[in-house]
Scaffold this motif. Sequence first.
Motif, PDB file in Angstrom:
ATOM      1  N   GLN A 149       0.832  -1.201   0.000  1.00  0.00           N
ATOM      2  CA  GLN A 149       0.000   0.000   0.000  1.00  0.00           C
ATOM      3  C   GLN A 149       0.873   1.261   0.000  1.00  0.00           C
ATOM      4  OE1 GLN A 149      -2.752  -0.233   3.262  1.00  0.00           O
ATOM      5  NE2 GLN A 149      -3.929  -1.904   2.320  1.00  0.00           N
ATOM      6  N   ALA A 150       1.937   1.249   0.780  1.00  0.00           N
ATOM      7  CA  ALA A 150       2.847   2.400   0.828  1.00  0.00           C
ATOM      8  C   ALA A 150       3.464   2.642  -0.555  1.00  0.00           C
ATOM      9  CB  ALA A 150       3.936   2.178   1.875  1.00  0.00           C
ATOM     10  N   GLU A 151       3.817   1.532  -1.244  1.00  0.00           N
ATOM     11  CA  GLU A 151       4.393   1.658  -2.580  1.00  0.00           C
ATOM     12  C   GLU A 151       3.387   2.240  -3.568  1.00  0.00           C
ATOM     13  OE1 GLU A 151       7.162   1.326  -5.745  1.00  0.00           O
ATOM     14  OE2 GLU A 151       7.351   1.507  -3.588  1.00  0.00           O
ATOM     15  N   LEU A 152       2.125   1.769  -3.508  1.00  0.00           N
ATOM     16  CA  LEU A 152       1.092   2.309  -4.393  1.00  0.00           C
ATOM     17  C   LEU A 152       0.869   3.801  -4.138  1.00  0.00           C
ATOM     18  CD1 LEU A 152      -1.607  -0.538  -4.505  1.00  0.00           C
ATOM     19  CD2 LEU A 152      -0.028   0.153  -6.314  1.00  0.00           C
ATOM     20  N   LEU A 153       0.850   4.212  -2.864  1.00  0.00           N
ATOM     21  CA  LEU A 153       0.693   5.642  -2.532  1.00  0.00           C
ATOM     22  C   LEU A 153       1.856   6.463  -3.101  1.00  0.00           C
ATOM     23  CD1 LEU A 153      -0.591   5.748   1.157  1.00  0.00           C
ATOM     24  CD2 LEU A 153      -1.787   6.543  -0.869  1.00  0.00           C
ATOM     25  N   ARG A 154       3.065   5.935  -2.935  1.00  0.00           N
ATOM     26  CA  ARG A 154       4.239   6.651  -3.455  1.00  0.00           C
ATOM     27  C   ARG A 154       4.122   6.832  -4.968  1.00  0.00           C
ATOM     28  NH1 ARG A 154       8.514   5.614  -6.205  1.00  0.00           N
ATOM     29  NH2 ARG A 154       8.268   3.367  -6.187  1.00  0.00           N
ATOM     30  N   LEU A 155       3.779   5.754  -5.669  1.00  0.00           N
ATOM     31  CA  LEU A 155       3.660   5.842  -7.124  1.00  0.00           C
ATOM     32  C   LEU A 155       2.558   6.805  -7.549  1.00  0.00           C
ATOM     33  CD1 LEU A 155       4.034   2.063  -8.082  1.00  0.00           C
ATOM     34  CD2 LEU A 155       5.635   3.899  -8.639  1.00  0.00           C
ATOM     35  N   SER A 167      -1.459  -0.132 -12.846  1.00  0.00           N
ATOM     36  CA  SER A 167      -2.149  -1.394 -13.118  1.00  0.00           C
ATOM     37  C   SER A 167      -1.379  -2.215 -14.142  1.00  0.00           C
ATOM     38  CB  SER A 167      -3.567  -1.114 -13.617  1.00  0.00           C
ATOM     39  OG  SER A 167      -4.190  -2.279 -14.082  1.00  0.00           O
ATOM     40  N   ALA A 168      -0.971  -1.570 -15.237  1.00  0.00           N
ATOM     41  CA  ALA A 168      -0.268  -2.285 -16.303  1.00  0.00           C
ATOM     42  C   ALA A 168       1.113  -2.750 -15.855  1.00  0.00           C
ATOM     43  CB  ALA A 168      -0.145  -1.384 -17.530  1.00  0.00           C
ATOM     44  N   GLU A 169       1.849  -1.903 -15.140  1.00  0.00           N
ATOM     45  CA  GLU A 169       3.207  -2.253 -14.710  1.00  0.00           C
ATOM     46  C   GLU A 169       3.207  -3.339 -13.638  1.00  0.00           C
ATOM     47  OE1 GLU A 169       5.062   1.393 -13.480  1.00  0.00           O
ATOM     48  OE2 GLU A 169       5.396   2.064 -15.545  1.00  0.00           O
ATOM     49  N   ARG A 170       2.221  -3.299 -12.749  1.00  0.00           N
ATOM     50  CA  ARG A 170       2.177  -4.252 -11.631  1.00  0.00           C
ATOM     51  C   ARG A 170       1.370  -5.512 -11.953  1.00  0.00           C
ATOM     52  NH1 ARG A 170       5.213  -2.559  -7.058  1.00  0.00           N
ATOM     53  NH2 ARG A 170       6.045  -0.597  -7.816  1.00  0.00           N
ATOM     54  N   GLY A 171       0.675  -5.477 -13.075  1.00  0.00           N
ATOM     55  CA  GLY A 171      -0.156  -6.628 -13.423  1.00  0.00           C
ATOM     56  C   GLY A 171      -1.338  -6.804 -12.479  1.00  0.00           C
ATOM     57  N   ILE A 172      -1.852  -5.688 -11.961  1.00  0.00           N
ATOM     58  CA  ILE A 172      -2.984  -5.693 -11.031  1.00  0.00           C
ATOM     59  C   ILE A 172      -4.159  -5.046 -11.765  1.00  0.00           C
ATOM     60  CG2 ILE A 172      -3.810  -4.878  -8.789  1.00  0.00           C
ATOM     61  CD1 ILE A 172      -0.877  -4.429  -7.986  1.00  0.00           C
ATOM     62  N   PRO A 173      -5.369  -5.585 -11.648  1.00  0.00           N
ATOM     63  CA  PRO A 173      -6.522  -4.933 -12.272  1.00  0.00           C
ATOM     64  C   PRO A 173      -6.668  -3.491 -11.761  1.00  0.00           C
ATOM     65  CG  PRO A 173      -7.118  -7.107 -11.481  1.00  0.00           C
ATOM     66  CD  PRO A 173      -5.733  -6.832 -10.969  1.00  0.00           C
TER      67      PRO A 173
END
Length: 196
Positions: A149-155, A167-173
């Motif tokens: 979650q911290a990484e997603l917030l940073r990005l 989504s595309a880089e992490r392969g997450i919907p």
Amino acid sequence: MDERPTPAAAHPAADASVSMEDLLLAVGRAGDRTAFARIFAYFAPRVKAYLRRLGVEAGSADELVQEVMLLVWRRASTFDPAQSSASTWIFTIARNKRVDALRREARPEFDPTDPLLLPEAETPADDRIQARESAERMRLALRELPPEQAELLRLAYFDEVPHSTISAERGIPLGTVKSRLRLAMDRLRKALRESA
């Protein structure tokens, strides 16, 4: 036989048949005031009319005429009748003076009290301390988040990466990225409220 010069020959400006070019040459060579007076009387009203046709207001035109005629007096020694006529030379000076005036109008005078030129006021000490404390609380709250979650917030918020790119880089919907970000923001708000 009397060899003394006649008054017209002694003083070219006194002769009505003398050309404006000759009068300018007399001003340039000898600083002939009478010749300059004739040049001024002839050209000053014509230069003013020319400036008025260019759209210069009457008061400004009078000032520019004075500047033009002063330059004619000072620079008469540079006049070359082989290069141009007296009128072309004088009207070129007038045109250049008009251009200079337009440039001065377009460029505002320097104002040392302009707020844009003043240094920014120093942030009060209590505001700096409060900002430092808020930043420290934010760092601590971010450490308490799960690493993903911290990484997603940073990005998303610090690196300003679009959600679709994450989504595309992490392969997450995309929906999962958004829900994880919402969850991370909720936890972050809660942690910040508790530390305040």
